[in-house]
Design a protein around this motif. Structure first.
Motif, mmCIF file in Angstrom:
data_model
loop_
_atom_site.group_PDB
_atom_site.id
_atom_site.type_symbol
_atom_site.label_atom_id
_atom_site.label_comp_id
_atom_site.label_asym_id
_atom_site.label_seq_id
_atom_site.Cartn_x
_atom_site.Cartn_y
_atom_site.Cartn_z
ATOM 1 N N ARG A 1 0.864 -1.206 0.000
ATOM 2 C CA ARG A 1 0.000 0.000 0.000
ATOM 3 C C ARG A 1 0.889 1.241 0.000
ATOM 4 O O ARG A 1 2.046 1.196 0.451
ATOM 5 N N ARG B 1 -1.440 1.357 -6.692
ATOM 6 C CA ARG B 1 -0.052 0.899 -6.623
ATOM 7 C C ARG B 1 0.592 1.048 -7.996
ATOM 8 O O ARG B 1 -0.026 0.703 -9.009
ATOM 9 N N SER C 1 -5.662 1.673 -2.275
ATOM 10 C CA SER C 1 -4.751 2.726 -2.728
ATOM 11 C C SER C 1 -4.090 2.259 -4.020
ATOM 12 O O SER C 1 -3.744 1.082 -4.176
#
Ligand code: SF4
Length: 447
Positions: free
Chosen positions: A52, A349, A347
């Motif tokens: 993350r 990446r 989130s």
């Protein structure tokens, strides 16, 4: 010449923890001494995680702090290992010129040699599809330094990498393609561990269910499977407990689930990441299973092991997630009633397909949904834990604090025992009568 000392800081998953142990052993075999104080070390290794954004930011800010240490100690060597090293490679040195060595996830076995020859801006991050995990026997089952007290439980890596390419995940890009270790190497390592007093082994892989599917692991049995391996490791005399992680539900076979009915020392707990309760989102994630198939696997698992503790991973706020998709996740939580879960806000990446997807969910919406999910999960944890009150469980001592014991049940529940009534050592097992339930642990007395 004074022995050089090293300090390892590990971020992320059990695989990274195991890699840090391997790097520590290799360095000790080359005359280094491990220290728990980075100020006291000649070499600092950050074994990093990039699952993350937050994890990666932590590494970069720590490298900023270490820059000051290097100013005071110019001969200090800085090494970045793990998934951020694999993902960013040379860019780390361009951004952080005080870093001496960047070691990828497949290069840890050459660490000592790389350090010997590491001149300015050394980078070793070649992800090789033909990479074969070398045979590795733990020469020291710990107790070798104050940082590694004698171990009663150990992780044992059985494979590396993943071929699933879930759209949000960096693992296939940071740990490469699936590569399973040879059965003989794993059994040799497991026997050394048990011979040295280890009572519990956890088999590690990104997707252990596909062990042996992408390369030959056994010269005698071409279709050797993960359940075959489980049964062979479980049969090692002296091994009290066997666990494994992690699994992709799409590869969960009936053969594997049946192990929970007839392999006695296989602990009745299963971590089965689902990630979302919405079929639409599961498709966008490229998880290759549906909500219905997941629920079928869960009920099959419970038919073989009715008291099995099932935990999961959940991503909240995946791109395009609507209120209805989230409601599907909440209703799946109600249907399965997980014993616990690791839930996170989505989130982006770097390099993943989902980072390119439209419909990014607002951070405040993600936070509000995550809170709703975790609140309900905590309630369910407490409801489950209340069912253990009055029951007698077999627990293994993990820590001794005066007369108090920190123990763990086979279901992976933490059980606190205020007074052990006699002296215990970590790794010993005893019966505990559960007297109280909390959200994330139980309290008991010797049963
Ligand atoms: S199965 Fe797990 S490790 Fe593999 S790509 Fe998917 S999330 Fe990543």
């Amino acid at each position: 010449m004074h022995s050089r000392s090293f300090y390892i800081k590990t971020f992320g998953c059990q695989m990274n923890e195991r890699d840090s142990e391997i790097m520590a052993q290799l360095l000790s075999e080359h005359g280094y001494i491990e220290t728990s104080d980075s100020d006291d070390s000649d070499l600092i290794i950050l074994n990093t995680c990039s699952i993350r954004a937050k994890a990666e930011q932590k590494v970069m800010s720590l490298l900023g702090v270490i820059r000051k240490q290097k100013k005071k100690k110019p001969n200090l060597k800085i090494c970045v290992a793990g998934c951020v090293a694999q993902q960013e490679g040379r860019q780390i040195i361009e951004r952080m010129p005080h870093v001496d060595l960047v070691v990828g996830t497949q290069n840890i076995y050459q660490l000592a040699e790389l350090l010997e020859h590491c001149d300015k801006d050394s980078v070793a991050t070649s992800l090789d599809d033909r990479y074969d995990i070398p045979a590795f026997i733990p020469a020291m089952v710990d107790g070798s330094s104050e940082r590694r007290p004698a171990a009663f439980k150990k992780f044992l890596t059985i494979m590396q990498g993943c071929n699933n390419y879930c759209t949000y995940c960096v693992v296939p890009y940071t740990r490469g393609r699936e590569m399973s270790r040879k059965v003989t190497h794993i059994l040799e390592e497991a026997n050394v561990l048990v011979g040295a007093g280890v009572r519990e082994i956890t088999l590690l892989g990104q997707n252990v269910n596909s062990y042996g599917k992408t390369n030959t692991v056994s010269s005698s049995k071409p279709d050797y499977s993960f359940s075959d391996l489980l049964r062979e490791v479980a049969a090692i005399p002296g091994l009290d407990r066997l666990r494994f992680t992690s699994s992709n539900p799409k590869d969960l076979s009936d053969e594997l689930m049946r192990c929970f009915a007839d392999v006695e020392n296989l602990c009745p707990q299963f971590h089965l990441p689902v990630q979302s309760g919405s079929d639409r989102i599961l498709t966008l994630m490229n998880r290759k299973y549906t909500r219905e198939l997941y629920l079928d696997k869960v009920s099959a698992l419970r038919s073989y092991s009715p008291d099995i503790a099932i935990t999961t991973d959940m991503i909240i706020g995946f791109p395009g997630e609507t209120e209805q998709d989230f409601e599907d996740t909440m209703s799946l939580l109600e249907d399965v009633r997980f014993h616990g879960s690791y839930s996170f806000k989505y989130s982006d990446r770097p390099g993943t397909r989902s980072a390119e997807l439209e419909g990014k969910v607002d951070e405040s919406v993600k936070a509000e949904r995550l809170l709703r999910f975790q609140t309900r999960q905590n309630e369910i944890c407490l409801e489950h834990n209340r069912n253990y009150v009055g029951k007698v469980l077999s627990v293994m001592v993990e820590k001794v604090e005066g007369t108090a014991l920190v123990t763990r049940a086979t279901t992976n529940h933490l059980v606190h025992i205020a007074d052990g009534m006699r002296k215990y050592t970590p790794g010993e097992t005893l019966l505990a009568k559960i007297v109280r339930a909390g959200h994330h642990s139980l309290s008991g007395e010797p049963g």
